[in-house]
Design a protein around this motif. Structure first.
Motif, mmCIF file in Angstrom:
data_model
loop_
_atom_site.group_PDB
_atom_site.id
_atom_site.type_symbol
_atom_site.label_atom_id
_atom_site.label_comp_id
_atom_site.label_asym_id
_atom_site.label_seq_id
_atom_site.Cartn_x
_atom_site.Cartn_y
_atom_site.Cartn_z
ATOM 1 N N GLU A 196 73.684 18.205 101.741
ATOM 2 C CA GLU A 196 72.575 17.931 102.834
ATOM 3 C C GLU A 196 72.925 19.117 103.995
ATOM 4 O O GLU A 196 73.100 18.794 105.063
ATOM 5 C CB GLU A 196 73.091 16.546 103.449
ATOM 6 C CG GLU A 196 72.712 15.421 102.368
ATOM 7 C CD GLU A 196 73.097 14.087 103.180
ATOM 8 O OE1 GLU A 196 73.684 14.004 104.182
ATOM 9 O OE2 GLU A 196 72.766 13.159 102.540
ATOM 10 N N GLY A 197 73.143 20.306 103.625
ATOM 11 C CA GLY A 197 73.415 21.261 104.380
ATOM 12 C C GLY A 197 74.402 21.447 105.313
ATOM 13 O O GLY A 197 74.637 22.101 106.061
ATOM 14 N N GLU B 199 77.442 31.029 101.968
ATOM 15 C CA GLU B 199 77.298 31.143 100.226
ATOM 16 C C GLU B 199 78.500 30.819 99.717
ATOM 17 O O GLU B 199 78.537 30.279 98.721
ATOM 18 C CB GLU B 199 76.671 32.059 99.795
ATOM 19 C CG GLU B 199 74.892 32.344 100.082
ATOM 20 C CD GLU B 199 74.236 33.556 99.776
ATOM 21 O OE1 GLU B 199 75.251 34.511 99.241
ATOM 22 O OE2 GLU B 199 72.983 33.911 99.908
ATOM 23 N N LYS B 200 79.585 31.285 100.514
ATOM 24 C CA LYS B 200 80.991 31.316 99.676
ATOM 25 C C LYS B 200 81.786 30.025 100.338
ATOM 26 O O LYS B 200 82.965 29.813 100.166
ATOM 27 C CB LYS B 200 81.668 32.602 100.089
ATOM 28 C CG LYS B 200 81.117 33.532 99.382
ATOM 29 C CD LYS B 200 82.002 34.779 99.665
ATOM 30 C CE LYS B 200 81.367 35.982 98.791
ATOM 31 N NZ LYS B 200 82.098 37.613 98.939
ATOM 32 N N ALA B 201 81.057 29.251 101.131
ATOM 33 C CA ALA B 201 81.798 28.155 101.605
ATOM 34 C C ALA B 201 81.736 26.876 100.831
ATOM 35 O O ALA B 201 80.529 26.930 99.874
ATOM 36 C CB ALA B 201 81.264 27.725 102.959
ATOM 37 N N THR B 202 82.618 26.081 100.469
ATOM 38 C CA THR B 202 82.450 24.808 99.878
ATOM 39 C C THR B 202 81.281 23.897 100.479
ATOM 40 O O THR B 202 81.419 23.418 101.566
ATOM 41 C CB THR B 202 83.804 23.944 99.802
ATOM 42 O OG1 THR B 202 84.473 24.648 99.501
ATOM 43 C CG2 THR B 202 83.611 22.784 99.159
ATOM 44 N N VAL C 242 90.512 21.308 110.050
ATOM 45 C CA VAL C 242 89.155 21.507 109.153
ATOM 46 C C VAL C 242 88.029 21.012 109.778
ATOM 47 O O VAL C 242 88.179 19.928 110.155
ATOM 48 C CB VAL C 242 89.392 20.824 107.824
ATOM 49 C CG1 VAL C 242 88.407 20.385 106.762
ATOM 50 C CG2 VAL C 242 90.656 21.437 107.081
ATOM 51 N N VAL C 243 86.895 21.589 109.812
ATOM 52 C CA VAL C 243 85.565 21.310 110.170
ATOM 53 C C VAL C 243 84.516 21.332 109.317
ATOM 54 O O VAL C 243 84.418 21.913 108.335
ATOM 55 C CB VAL C 243 85.135 22.285 111.433
ATOM 56 C CG1 VAL C 243 86.312 22.128 112.617
ATOM 57 C CG2 VAL C 243 85.065 23.679 111.087
ATOM 58 N N THR C 244 83.396 20.426 109.497
ATOM 59 C CA THR C 244 82.160 20.581 108.979
ATOM 60 C C THR C 244 81.216 21.556 109.817
ATOM 61 O O THR C 244 81.100 21.102 110.893
ATOM 62 C CB THR C 244 81.793 19.040 108.728
ATOM 63 O OG1 THR C 244 82.865 18.441 108.074
ATOM 64 C CG2 THR C 244 80.388 19.068 107.961
ATOM 65 N N ILE C 245 80.452 22.146 109.095
ATOM 66 C CA ILE C 245 79.582 22.881 109.816
ATOM 67 C C ILE C 245 78.094 22.966 109.063
ATOM 68 O O ILE C 245 78.051 22.506 107.976
ATOM 69 C CB ILE C 245 79.968 24.638 109.850
ATOM 70 C CG1 ILE C 245 80.097 24.986 108.227
ATOM 71 C CG2 ILE C 245 81.348 24.827 110.575
ATOM 72 C CD1 ILE C 245 80.322 26.692 108.416
ATOM 73 N N THR C 246 77.153 23.130 110.035
ATOM 74 C CA THR C 246 75.857 23.307 109.356
ATOM 75 C C THR C 246 75.217 24.493 110.095
ATOM 76 O O THR C 246 75.729 25.077 110.901
ATOM 77 C CB THR C 246 74.915 22.165 109.865
ATOM 78 O OG1 THR C 246 74.954 22.010 111.489
ATOM 79 C CG2 THR C 246 75.604 20.669 109.624
ATOM 80 N N ARG C 247 74.030 24.939 109.583
ATOM 81 C CA ARG C 247 73.538 26.044 109.936
ATOM 82 C C ARG C 247 73.148 26.181 111.394
ATOM 83 O O ARG C 247 73.075 27.114 112.326
ATOM 84 C CB ARG C 247 72.341 26.753 108.977
ATOM 85 C CG ARG C 247 71.969 28.000 109.520
ATOM 86 C CD ARG C 247 72.639 29.150 109.424
ATOM 87 N NE ARG C 247 72.083 30.381 109.850
ATOM 88 C CZ ARG C 247 72.138 30.838 111.270
ATOM 89 N NH1 ARG C 247 72.821 30.165 111.981
ATOM 90 N NH2 ARG C 247 71.555 32.041 111.543
ATOM 91 N N GLU C 248 72.664 24.873 111.668
ATOM 92 C CA GLU C 248 72.109 24.600 113.127
ATOM 93 C C GLU C 248 73.079 24.660 114.191
ATOM 94 O O GLU C 248 72.797 24.817 115.304
ATOM 95 C CB GLU C 248 71.416 23.096 113.102
ATOM 96 C CG GLU C 248 70.147 23.178 112.208
ATOM 97 C CD GLU C 248 70.477 23.066 110.945
ATOM 98 O OE1 GLU C 248 71.635 22.653 110.347
ATOM 99 O OE2 GLU C 248 69.628 23.331 110.100
ATOM 100 N N LYS C 249 74.323 24.422 113.771
ATOM 101 C CA LYS C 249 75.383 24.631 114.977
ATOM 102 C C LYS C 249 75.756 25.821 115.145
ATOM 103 O O LYS C 249 76.498 26.220 116.246
ATOM 104 C CB LYS C 249 76.747 23.979 114.167
ATOM 105 C CG LYS C 249 76.789 22.542 114.310
ATOM 106 C CD LYS C 249 78.344 22.081 113.716
ATOM 107 C CE LYS C 249 78.087 20.467 113.613
ATOM 108 N NZ LYS C 249 79.495 20.117 113.218
ATOM 109 N N LEU C 250 75.407 26.991 114.273
ATOM 110 C CA LEU C 250 75.893 28.268 114.591
ATOM 111 C C LEU C 250 74.710 29.087 115.392
ATOM 112 O O LEU C 250 73.607 29.313 115.001
ATOM 113 C CB LEU C 250 75.860 28.890 113.213
ATOM 114 C CG LEU C 250 77.102 28.180 112.393
ATOM 115 C CD1 LEU C 250 77.218 28.919 110.937
ATOM 116 C CD2 LEU C 250 78.617 28.485 112.953
#
Length: 574
Positions: free
Chosen positions: A236-237, A229-232, A193-201
């Motif tokens: 804070e992004g 949009e379909k992610a939990t 399980v990971v935490t993602i932000t738009r900046e990582k991608l």
């Protein structure tokens, strides 16, 4: 251990080394005592012999597989087809399963720490994979949209989000399920399980998306946003996702729960007659893996040296349906694990009885964890009545011995292991981890009660330094029976005609360790055969058959060569 057709006199392709353990069963084909040879127990199946090239890939549509198993196969069985039964054919002399391209003994043969179990196929529990994450492709629609990504060190993953039905469960269950199956002995991917932000991608310029319609198009930022949009959302992004690291080997296709692969010379035992495939029924029931179907399996080509030579390894993948999946039709979700998607027998019964039968799904309700764990519970769980979404040909053929084998493995998952597994889901609400732990423990207890009380729960046979036979009583080890409530008895037979031999009383040690002194060896220099029945039972609660242990006595030394678990308590016949 061998193909049973070879055992009973029919010729055919069979790996020669496997015939050694199978030789002990030849007498069983004529109804006589099964005598095991004076030989080492086989723990390595040589089904990983290099072959020149990988088998051909194939595609089996989900709809067709479901229709075949739920409708056409039952009809064919009604006409006398597809009804072959019998015990599993890849069992060694100790009633266990050797290591192979399908299975590796892990917790089944050595005690593992809770950390090892929770880690699964991963090297560690560090879920912070290196950035940036380069998106190389993806599927932005469907119930669990996601990407193919490459991390900052070049490792590749499938990244999936929770979708819109349940927060956290799809990603958490994919990780917990993979760790459970890996620890139990199956090949499974490293999931986190990971935490993602738009900046990582970072979007690769060549990335394409494949839509559920089958169409492909160039991937754009719009597709990335569509997945997020379909992610939990974690605020804070930040978003929650799971990543499944690409497996070792090159993917070929799914593997089937029946038949053999005709273009794989190593694949000689029909899949529905492999104990690890049949016994998986218990693991699926424990976790509510209702989608135990061929689309969630993967055959991979593992190279073994220079050139193209290699072998096929068999993986279990995608556990996102486990631990309480819900559905857009709530009435169907309430049936999961108790009735199939299109369960003709249940439909017919309900039609005839006007729906008046009391069914487990009539009592379905969310637990304290709420919708995150759906209707996953221990209260309604009946281990031997569990059903996947649609019939599984290997599960349908599992026998008491197959289920008891997996139950003995499940016994090694103690409460500390289960709590560590539950935490592996990285749930944001503590109640989810605590409820999941409680439910898994309760379902495990019910499985143990069902399958450790019909056949002998005595296992792990060994001869100690004093020359005594010692075994572990899993009914005591697991706590389903109190140590003081157990009674033990031992009987022995020896010689060519298996004459009765006097035995002393068994002695009991810590956590159900039971030992009994072996009879004195006969006064002859020739090897003598001996059989010892060691039985543990609780009056008024259970009355299983014995653990029947086979020995050869030579030069005053006993060599343990076999173990059976007969259902009856009668003496063996010579």
């Amino acid at each position: 251990m061998s193909d049973r057709r070879r055992r009973c006199g029919r010729s055919g392709g069979i790996v020669p080394a496997l015939a050694l353990a199978g030789a002990a069963t030849l007498a069983g084909c004529s109804g006589q005592l099964r005598r095991f040879p004076l030989a080492e127990v086989i723990w390595e199946d040589d089904d990983r012999a290099p072959i020149p090239k990988p088998p051909e890939s194939f595609y089996s549509p989900y709809i067709w597989d479901g229709a075949d198993q739920a409708v056409f196969r039952p009809l064919a069985k009604g006409f006398g087809l597809y009804d072959r039964q019998g015990e599993a054919e890849n069992v060694n002399a100790l009633d266990e399963v050797p290591n192979s391209s399908w299975y590796t003994n892990r917790i089944s043969r050595r005690l593992m720490t809770p950390l090892e179990v929770a880690r699964g196929a991963c090297d560690d529990l560090n879920d912070d994979i290196p950035t940036p994450w380069t998106i190389t492709g993806g599927k932005p629609d469907g119930s669990n949209p996601g990407f193919f990504i490459k991390d900052g060190e070049g490792r590749r993953y499938l990244l999936k989000t929770d979708g819109e039905m349940q927060q956290e469960r799809p990603t958490g269950s994919d990780v917990v399920g993979a760790s459970i199956y890996h620890s139990a002995g199956y090949f499974a991917p490293c999931n986190r399980v990971v935490t993602i932000t738009r900046e990582k991608l970072v979007l690769d310029e060549e990335a394409e998306v494949k839509l559920t319609s089958g169409q492909r198009e160039k991937m754009t930022d719009r597709h990335v946003e569509q997945v997020l949009e379909k992610a939990t959302s974690l605020g804070e992004g930040r978003f929650r996702a799971s990543v499944s690291q690409f497996i070792d080997g090159r993917p070929i296709s799914p593997w089937l729960y029946e038949g053999t692969r005709k273009d794989d010379p190593n694949d000689v035992i029909p899949h529905a007659f492999r104990r690890e495939v049949r016994g998986m029924y218990i693991l699926a029931a424990w976790t509510d893996h209702i989608d135990s179907r061929q689309e969630n399996t993967l055959a991979a080509w593992v190279k073994t040296g220079p050139g193209d030579a290699g072998y096929v390894r068999h993986y279990m993948i995608d556990f996102g349906d486990t631990l309480g999946i819900t559905f857009i039709w709530d009435s169907l979700a309430q049936r999961f694990g108790h009735s199939g998607y299109f369960d003709v027998p249940h439909m017919a019964q309900d039609y005839i009885t006007l729906g008046l039968l009391d069914r487990p799904w009539h009592h379905a309700r969310y637990g304290e964890a709420g919708k995150e764990l759906g209707y996953y519970d221990g209260r309604r769980f009946q281990p031997d009545k569990w059903r996947p979404g649609y019939p599984n040909p290997a599960f349908q053929r599992h026998t008491e011995h197959d289920a008891a084998w997996m139950t003995r493995i499940l016994a090694r998952f103690e409460p500390e292991h289960i709590a560590a597994l539950a935490e592996r889901g990285r749930w944001t609400k503590p109640i989810i981890a605590s409820e999941l732990t409680r439910i898994l423990i309760e379902r495990r207890r019910r499985i143990l009660e069902r399958y450790l009380t019909k056949l002998s729960p005595l296992t792990w046979p060994e001869i100690d330094e004093r020359g005594s036979l010692c075994m572990q009583d899993l009914a005591v080890w697991t706590g389903i029976r109190a140590e003081g409530s157990r009674q033990y008895e031992a009987r022995a037979w020896g010689g060519s005609k298996l004459a009765s031999v006097e035995m002393g009383a068994p002695t009991v040690g810590d956590r159900g360790t039971v030992c009994v002194d072996l009879p004195a060896p006969p006064p002859t220099s020739e090897p003598e055969y001996m059989v010892v029945d060691l039985r543990g039972f609780t009056p008024g609660k259970d009355d299983p058959g014995p653990a029947r242990v086979h020995f050869w006595i030579k030069d005053g030394k006993a060599t343990l060569v076999g173990l059976e678990r007969p259902s009856g308590k009668g003496a063996p016949k010579s």
